[in-house]
Design a protein around this motif. Structure first.
Motif, PDB file in Angstrom:
ATOM      1  N   GLN A  21       0.852  -1.189   0.000  1.00 43.22           N
ATOM      2  CA  GLN A  21       0.000   0.000   0.000  1.00 43.22           C
ATOM      3  C   GLN A  21       0.886   1.236   0.000  1.00 43.22           C
ATOM      4  O   GLN A  21       1.818   1.348   0.807  1.00 43.22           O
ATOM      5  CB  GLN A  21      -0.896   0.009   1.229  1.00 43.22           C
ATOM      6  CG  GLN A  21      -1.832   1.185   1.284  1.00 43.22           C
ATOM      7  CD  GLN A  21      -2.720   1.160   2.524  1.00 43.22           C
ATOM      8  OE1 GLN A  21      -2.607   0.283   3.365  1.00 43.22           O
ATOM      9  NE2 GLN A  21      -3.588   2.128   2.634  1.00 43.22           N
ATOM     10  N   SER A  23       1.357   5.638  -0.004  1.00 42.06           N
ATOM     11  CA  SER A  23       0.906   6.708   0.895  1.00 42.06           C
ATOM     12  C   SER A  23      -0.469   7.254   0.536  1.00 42.06           C
ATOM     13  O   SER A  23      -1.121   7.891   1.361  1.00 42.06           O
ATOM     14  CB  SER A  23       1.923   7.850   0.905  1.00 42.06           C
ATOM     15  OG  SER A  23       2.056   8.390  -0.391  1.00 42.06           O
ATOM     16  N   GLU A  24      -0.932   6.990  -0.676  1.00 43.18           N
ATOM     17  CA  GLU A  24      -2.254   7.454  -1.102  1.00 43.18           C
ATOM     18  C   GLU A  24      -3.327   6.391  -0.932  1.00 43.18           C
ATOM     19  O   GLU A  24      -4.475   6.598  -1.279  1.00 43.18           O
ATOM     20  CB  GLU A  24      -2.187   7.932  -2.555  1.00 43.18           C
ATOM     21  CG  GLU A  24      -1.239   9.116  -2.722  1.00 43.18           C
ATOM     22  CD  GLU A  24      -1.065   9.516  -4.171  1.00 43.18           C
ATOM     23  OE1 GLU A  24      -1.716   8.939  -5.053  1.00 43.18           O
ATOM     24  OE2 GLU A  24      -0.254  10.422  -4.408  1.00 43.18           O
ATOM     25  N   GLY A  25      -2.928   5.212  -0.421  1.00 43.09           N
ATOM     26  CA  GLY A  25      -3.888   4.144  -0.167  1.00 43.09           C
ATOM     27  C   GLY A  25      -4.062   3.145  -1.296  1.00 43.09           C
ATOM     28  O   GLY A  25      -4.815   2.186  -1.164  1.00 43.09           O
ATOM     29  N   THR A  27      -3.291  -0.027  -3.541  1.00 40.90           N
ATOM     30  CA  THR A  27      -2.687  -1.313  -3.196  1.00 40.90           C
ATOM     31  C   THR A  27      -2.293  -2.087  -4.448  1.00 40.90           C
ATOM     32  O   THR A  27      -2.854  -1.888  -5.528  1.00 40.90           O
ATOM     33  CB  THR A  27      -3.634  -2.181  -2.346  1.00 40.90           C
ATOM     34  OG1 THR A  27      -4.822  -2.428  -3.091  1.00 40.90           O
ATOM     35  CG2 THR A  27      -3.965  -1.510  -1.028  1.00 40.90           C
TER      36      THR A  27
END
Length: 104
Positions: A21, A23-25, A27
């Motif tokens: 994942q 830093s912006e989420g 995946t």
């Protein structure tokens, strides 16, 4: 958890899928292709843990830039680590890109 994490905690997950994942989420699935203990890197005065190296295989696209990511596995949980492209290779293979995370 990182301060108590050991090679033996992770070695059984080789050839299994992990999730990365950013830093912006976002995946991405990676496969752990090797886990190697590195006793020669051990500095007992700095850490009781023997360092180990995890090597992952990711897809051909996207290429993951080096940086800090969260790695997760159902049996291990979430770990934060710096993902790098190995210096001894271009980082790419016919079936994907290789990445490494060191735990010192």
């Amino acid at each position: 958890m990182l301060d108590t994490l050991r090679y033996t905690d992770i070695a059984h997950t080789v050839n299994q899928s992990w999730s990365l994942q950013d830093s912006e989420g976002a995946t991405l699935a990676l496969q752990l292709i090797s886990a190697i203990e590195k006793p020669a890197w051990h500095a007992p005065a700095l850490s009781p843990r023997v360092p180990f190296l995890l090597s992952f295989l990711g897809p051909l696209t996207p290429v993951i830039p080096q940086g800090l990511y969260i790695l997760s596995h159902p049996a291990i949980g979430r770990l934060e680590g710096v993902l790098v492209t190995p210096q001894h290779a271009t980082g790419s293979r016919q079936d994907g890109h290789c990445y490494q995370v060191n735990f010192n």
